[in-house]
Design an enzyme around this catalytic site. Structure first.
Site, mmCIF file in Angstrom:
data_model
loop_
_atom_site.group_PDB
_atom_site.id
_atom_site.type_symbol
_atom_site.label_atom_id
_atom_site.label_comp_id
_atom_site.label_asym_id
_atom_site.label_seq_id
_atom_site.Cartn_x
_atom_site.Cartn_y
_atom_site.Cartn_z
ATOM 1 N N ASP A 46 0.850 -1.194 0.000
ATOM 2 C CA ASP A 46 0.000 0.000 0.000
ATOM 3 C C ASP A 46 0.889 1.248 0.000
ATOM 4 O O ASP A 46 1.660 1.471 0.936
ATOM 5 C CB ASP A 46 -0.884 0.003 1.254
ATOM 6 C CG ASP A 46 -1.871 1.153 1.237
ATOM 7 O OD1 ASP A 46 -2.949 0.993 0.641
ATOM 8 O OD2 ASP A 46 -1.555 2.218 1.805
ATOM 9 N N TYR A 51 2.864 9.874 -0.079
ATOM 10 C CA TYR A 51 3.992 9.341 0.700
ATOM 11 C C TYR A 51 5.344 9.620 0.022
ATOM 12 O O TYR A 51 6.383 9.424 0.624
ATOM 13 C CB TYR A 51 3.859 7.826 0.939
ATOM 14 C CG TYR A 51 2.544 7.372 1.530
ATOM 15 C CD1 TYR A 51 1.679 8.269 2.152
ATOM 16 C CD2 TYR A 51 2.166 6.036 1.478
ATOM 17 C CE1 TYR A 51 0.464 7.849 2.676
ATOM 18 C CE2 TYR A 51 0.960 5.606 2.010
ATOM 19 C CZ TYR A 51 0.103 6.528 2.602
ATOM 20 O OH TYR A 51 -1.089 6.096 3.116
ATOM 21 N N LYS A 76 -2.759 5.991 -4.359
ATOM 22 C CA LYS A 76 -3.892 6.886 -4.062
ATOM 23 C C LYS A 76 -3.690 8.255 -4.711
ATOM 24 O O LYS A 76 -2.559 8.753 -4.792
ATOM 25 C CB LYS A 76 -4.027 7.058 -2.538
ATOM 26 C CG LYS A 76 -3.919 5.746 -1.775
ATOM 27 C CD LYS A 76 -4.196 5.871 -0.302
ATOM 28 C CE LYS A 76 -3.812 4.591 0.423
ATOM 29 N NZ LYS A 76 -2.389 4.528 0.820
ATOM 30 N N HIS A 109 -7.704 9.515 -2.069
ATOM 31 C CA HIS A 109 -7.086 9.414 -0.742
ATOM 32 C C HIS A 109 -7.978 10.001 0.365
ATOM 33 O O HIS A 109 -8.111 9.412 1.441
ATOM 34 C CB HIS A 109 -5.727 10.125 -0.769
ATOM 35 C CG HIS A 109 -4.747 9.637 0.243
ATOM 36 N ND1 HIS A 109 -3.403 9.573 0.017
ATOM 37 C CD2 HIS A 109 -4.923 9.178 1.509
ATOM 38 C CE1 HIS A 109 -2.793 9.101 1.100
ATOM 39 N NE2 HIS A 109 -3.697 8.861 2.016
HETATM 40 P P1 NDP Z 1 0.472 1.072 11.845
HETATM 41 O O1 NDP Z 1 -0.722 0.909 12.738
HETATM 42 O O2 NDP Z 1 0.779 0.061 10.817
HETATM 43 O O3 NDP Z 1 1.729 1.247 12.841
HETATM 44 C C1 NDP Z 1 3.024 1.533 12.376
HETATM 45 C C2 NDP Z 1 3.889 1.921 13.579
HETATM 46 O O4 NDP Z 1 3.938 0.851 14.518
HETATM 47 C C3 NDP Z 1 5.302 2.217 13.206
HETATM 48 O O5 NDP Z 1 5.752 3.234 14.076
HETATM 49 C C4 NDP Z 1 6.056 0.921 13.481
HETATM 50 O O6 NDP Z 1 7.387 1.218 13.871
HETATM 51 C C5 NDP Z 1 5.269 0.349 14.641
HETATM 52 N N1 NDP Z 1 5.169 -1.114 14.590
HETATM 53 C C6 NDP Z 1 4.899 -1.878 13.488
HETATM 54 N N2 NDP Z 1 4.836 -3.182 13.816
HETATM 55 C C7 NDP Z 1 5.060 -3.259 15.145
HETATM 56 C C8 NDP Z 1 5.123 -4.335 16.053
HETATM 57 N N3 NDP Z 1 4.953 -5.584 15.651
HETATM 58 N N4 NDP Z 1 5.369 -4.053 17.371
HETATM 59 C C9 NDP Z 1 5.551 -2.774 17.790
HETATM 60 N N5 NDP Z 1 5.489 -1.702 16.954
HETATM 61 C C10 NDP Z 1 5.260 -1.947 15.653
HETATM 62 O O7 NDP Z 1 0.369 2.552 11.247
HETATM 63 P P2 NDP Z 1 0.367 3.223 9.804
HETATM 64 O O8 NDP Z 1 -0.162 4.596 10.052
HETATM 65 O O9 NDP Z 1 1.664 3.091 9.127
HETATM 66 O O10 NDP Z 1 -0.759 2.412 8.984
HETATM 67 C C11 NDP Z 1 -0.472 1.307 8.142
HETATM 68 C C12 NDP Z 1 -0.604 1.700 6.681
HETATM 69 O O11 NDP Z 1 -1.924 2.187 6.402
HETATM 70 C C13 NDP Z 1 0.282 2.877 6.268
HETATM 71 O O12 NDP Z 1 1.637 2.521 6.189
HETATM 72 C C14 NDP Z 1 -0.372 3.261 4.964
HETATM 73 O O13 NDP Z 1 0.000 2.359 3.942
HETATM 74 C C15 NDP Z 1 -1.846 3.136 5.333
HETATM 75 N N6 NDP Z 1 -2.416 4.430 5.797
HETATM 76 C C16 NDP Z 1 -3.407 5.005 5.035
HETATM 77 C C17 NDP Z 1 -3.969 6.208 5.393
HETATM 78 C C18 NDP Z 1 -5.035 6.801 4.547
HETATM 79 O O14 NDP Z 1 -5.409 7.970 4.773
HETATM 80 N N7 NDP Z 1 -5.567 6.104 3.585
HETATM 81 C C19 NDP Z 1 -3.512 6.957 6.595
HETATM 82 C C20 NDP Z 1 -2.504 6.252 7.362
HETATM 83 C C21 NDP Z 1 -2.001 5.041 6.967
HETATM 84 P P3 NDP Z 1 8.699 0.717 13.050
HETATM 85 O O15 NDP Z 1 8.484 1.053 11.589
HETATM 86 O O16 NDP Z 1 9.794 1.499 13.679
HETATM 87 O O17 NDP Z 1 8.797 -0.751 13.298
#
Ligand code: NDP
Length: 277
Positions: A46, A51, A76, A109
């Site tokens: 995704d 981004y 998006k 988006h």
């Molecule tokens: P997530 O809920 O996926 O959380 C990501 C965060 O959690 C990062 O800081 C990561 O840190 C940490 N993390 C990941 N896995 C673990 C784990 N197993 N244990 C502890 N911490 C963990 O958040 P996102 O906001 O990134 O959402 C996921 C995806 O959704 C986005 O990447 C994007 O593709 C999409 N999205 C879409 C939006 C929209 O408006 N359509 C808005 C926001 C997101 P680290 O990387 O340091 O491991």
């Protein structure tokens, strides 16, 4: 490990229920992070124009050596391109940046209800769909009243609605509306960017099952039927977040986690968000 299940979208296209998110992965880190995810086994990525990392996602898909058709890629339409001509050009740029000749899923988006008219933007996505260069089109951050206009005023039902969903924002109303109209729900920020991971209900369940809080939360999402794509730049977490198929939550576990809802958003309110970069 069992394989990732697929969900069939309303036009027959199949999407892996578990993917890899790339929001907030800096462009120079995206190629490596995405390649790691593909090597771990993820087959759904995704990304978004917003981004700034579509080019690096495309590079990783090519460098993985996987056939293009084995990887499902979503991008998006960014907020500044809601007018028809801008949307068509933005899609061309997305394809060019990815280096693909087709995209799997293209989403609006944000609805930006106070800027322009998202129904006209949706009609531009319908044109792109008819051109055959995208396999499915959908929306993101649409509330039921936004979707209602799309359903009433256009001929195509969005294949997905990608919205913020996690244990502190269970979104039962929007998910029910999506389901009623054959729109698949994609859950963004599925672990609330880490905010839910020390919740006692989740940590207790994780302890009982010998799993991590992130695994329990993602498994809760999958058992509710939503599509998820957790983001991580840390290989061990990328593996952890993919290892969701050797255990199951009971109905009581699912209900207890769903009961944690506190209408708590990590991101903007779609009715108020009008940001144009
Ligand atoms: P997530 O809920 O996926 O959380 C990501 C965060 O959690 C990062 O800081 C990561 O840190 C940490 N993390 C990941 N896995 C673990 C784990 N197993 N244990 C502890 N911490 C963990 O958040 P996102 O906001 O990134 O959402 C996921 C995806 O959704 C986005 O990447 C994007 O593709 C999409 N999205 C879409 C939006 C929209 O408006 N359509 C808005 C926001 C997101 P680290 O990387 O340091 O491991």
């Amino acid at each position: 490990m069992d394989t990732v299940p697929s969900i069939t979208l309303n036009n027959g296209v199949r999407i892996p229920q578990l993917g890899f998110g790339t929001f907030q992965i800096k462009p120079p880190d995206t190629r490596e992070a995405t390649l790691t995810a593909l090597r771990v086994g993820y087959r759904h990525i995704d990304t978004a124009e917003m981004y700034g990392n579509e080019k690096e996602v495309g590079e990783a898909v090519r460098e993985s050596g996987l056939p293009r058709e084995d990887v499902f890629v979503t991008s998006k339409l960014n907020n500044g391109f809601h007018d028809r001509d801008d949307a068509l050009k933005a899609f061309d740029r997305t394809l060019a940046d990815l280096g693909f000749d087709y995209l799997d899923l293209f989403l609006i988006h944000w609805p930006l209800p106070n800027v322009g008219d998202f129904v006209e933007t949706w009609k531009a996505l319908e044109e792109i769909y008819r051109s055959g260069r995208v396999r499915a089109i959908g929306v993101s951050n649409f509330q039921p009243h936004h979707l209602r206009r799309v359903l009433d005023e256009t001929a195509t039902v969005p294949a997905v609605n990608q919205i913020e969903v996690h244990p502190y924002l269970t979104q039962d109303g929007v998910r029910a509306f999506n389901a009623e109209h054959g729109i698949a729900t994609e859950a963004w920020s599925p672990i609330a960017q880490g905010k839910v991971l020390d919740d006692p209900t989740i940590t207790r369940t994780a302890q009982r099952l010998g799993r991590t809080p992130a695994q329990v939360t993602l498994r809760w999402q999958l058992q509710r039927g939503d599509i998820v794509f957790p983001k991580s730049v840390n290989r061990s977490r990328v593996e952890e977040n993919f290892d969701l198929f050797g255990f199951e939550l009971t109905d009581q576990d699912v209900a207890a986690i769903s009961a944690l809802d506190r209408h708590d958003r990590t991101g903007p309110d779609p009715d108020k968000f009008n940001y144009i970069p």
